[in-house]
Motif scaffolding. Structure first.
Motif, PDB file in Angstrom:
ATOM      1  N   LEU A  18       0.829  -1.201   0.000  1.00 25.79           N
ATOM      2  CA  LEU A  18       0.000   0.000   0.000  1.00 25.79           C
ATOM      3  C   LEU A  18       0.864   1.252   0.000  1.00 25.79           C
ATOM      4  N   TYR A  19       1.911   1.269   0.813  1.00 26.36           N
ATOM      5  CA  TYR A  19       2.812   2.418   0.827  1.00 26.36           C
ATOM      6  C   TYR A  19       3.507   2.598  -0.516  1.00 26.36           C
ATOM      7  N   ALA A  20       3.863   1.484  -1.164  1.00 24.55           N
ATOM      8  CA  ALA A  20       4.547   1.571  -2.456  1.00 24.55           C
ATOM      9  C   ALA A  20       3.599   2.091  -3.535  1.00 24.55           C
ATOM     10  N   GLU A  21       2.351   1.642  -3.530  1.00 23.88           N
ATOM     11  CA  GLU A  21       1.405   2.040  -4.566  1.00 23.88           C
ATOM     12  C   GLU A  21       0.879   3.459  -4.375  1.00 23.88           C
ATOM     13  N   ASP A  22       0.491   3.799  -3.147  1.00 20.40           N
ATOM     14  CA  ASP A  22      -0.120   5.103  -2.895  1.00 20.40           C
ATOM     15  C   ASP A  22       0.281   5.615  -1.512  1.00 20.40           C
ATOM     16  N   PRO A  23       1.479   6.212  -1.412  1.00 22.45           N
ATOM     17  CA  PRO A  23       1.951   6.655  -0.095  1.00 22.45           C
ATOM     18  C   PRO A  23       1.076   7.741   0.534  1.00 22.45           C
ATOM     19  N   LYS A  24       0.471   8.597  -0.290  1.00 21.72           N
ATOM     20  CA  LYS A  24      -0.378   9.663   0.253  1.00 21.72           C
ATOM     21  C   LYS A  24      -1.612   9.068   0.939  1.00 21.72           C
ATOM     22  N   PHE A  25      -2.246   8.101   0.291  1.00 21.85           N
ATOM     23  CA  PHE A  25      -3.414   7.439   0.860  1.00 21.85           C
ATOM     24  C   PHE A  25      -3.037   6.665   2.123  1.00 21.85           C
ATOM     25  N   ALA A  26      -1.917   5.965   2.094  1.00 24.54           N
ATOM     26  CA  ALA A  26      -1.467   5.192   3.248  1.00 24.54           C
ATOM     27  C   ALA A  26      -1.196   6.095   4.440  1.00 24.54           C
ATOM     28  N   THR A  27      -0.601   7.267   4.195  1.00 22.80           N
ATOM     29  CA  THR A  27      -0.330   8.210   5.270  1.00 22.80           C
ATOM     30  C   THR A  27      -1.630   8.761   5.841  1.00 22.80           C
TER      31      THR A  27
END
Length: 127
Positions: A18-27
């Motif tokens: 998830l962090y690799a694909e979409d770090p903004k969403f994960a944060t």
């Protein structure tokens, strides 16, 4: 019930993906965990406790017994929320993904019991 080691590894892999694909969403999702909710609830209950003290003292000074009783009940309820909420705050990592040491010991004990059970079943079935 704590997660098994395999489930923890899978969860960590999914988090990394998830962090690799979409770090903004994960944060954005990071701050919405159980730990944040529980802490917020504990802090609000602590503020309610202080308000209860104010009601209790105000009722005593003004000699209005119902206000004092209400203040005491607010204090009591908020104290219970603080104590029970504080016990529920997840330990370990900031996101609560690591179980507490006691939970890890229980998980280890359960794993050992399960391994013994499997060995006994295998021995009874024979070759």
């Amino acid at each position: 019930m704590p997660l098994s080691e395999h489930e923890q590894r899978l969860l960590e892999q999914m988090e990394r993906a998830l962090y690799a694909e979409d770090p903004k969403f994960a944060t954005a999702l990071e701050g919405t965990g159980l730990r944040t909710y529980t802490r917020r609830r504990v802090y609000l209950a602590a503020v309610g406790f202080v308000v209860g003290i104010g009601l209790l003292m105000g009722g005593m000074v003004a000699q209005i017994v119902p206000v004092s009783v209400i203040g005491f009940l607010v204090m009591l309820g908020c104290a219970v929320l603080v104590v029970t909420g504080w016990k529920r705050v997840p330990r370990g990592g900031g996101d609560g993904s690591r179980p507490a040491p006691a939970a890890r010991r229980r998980a280890g004990m359960m794993d050992r019991i399960e391994q013994r059970w499997q060995r006994r079943r295998d021995e009874q079935q024979g070759p």
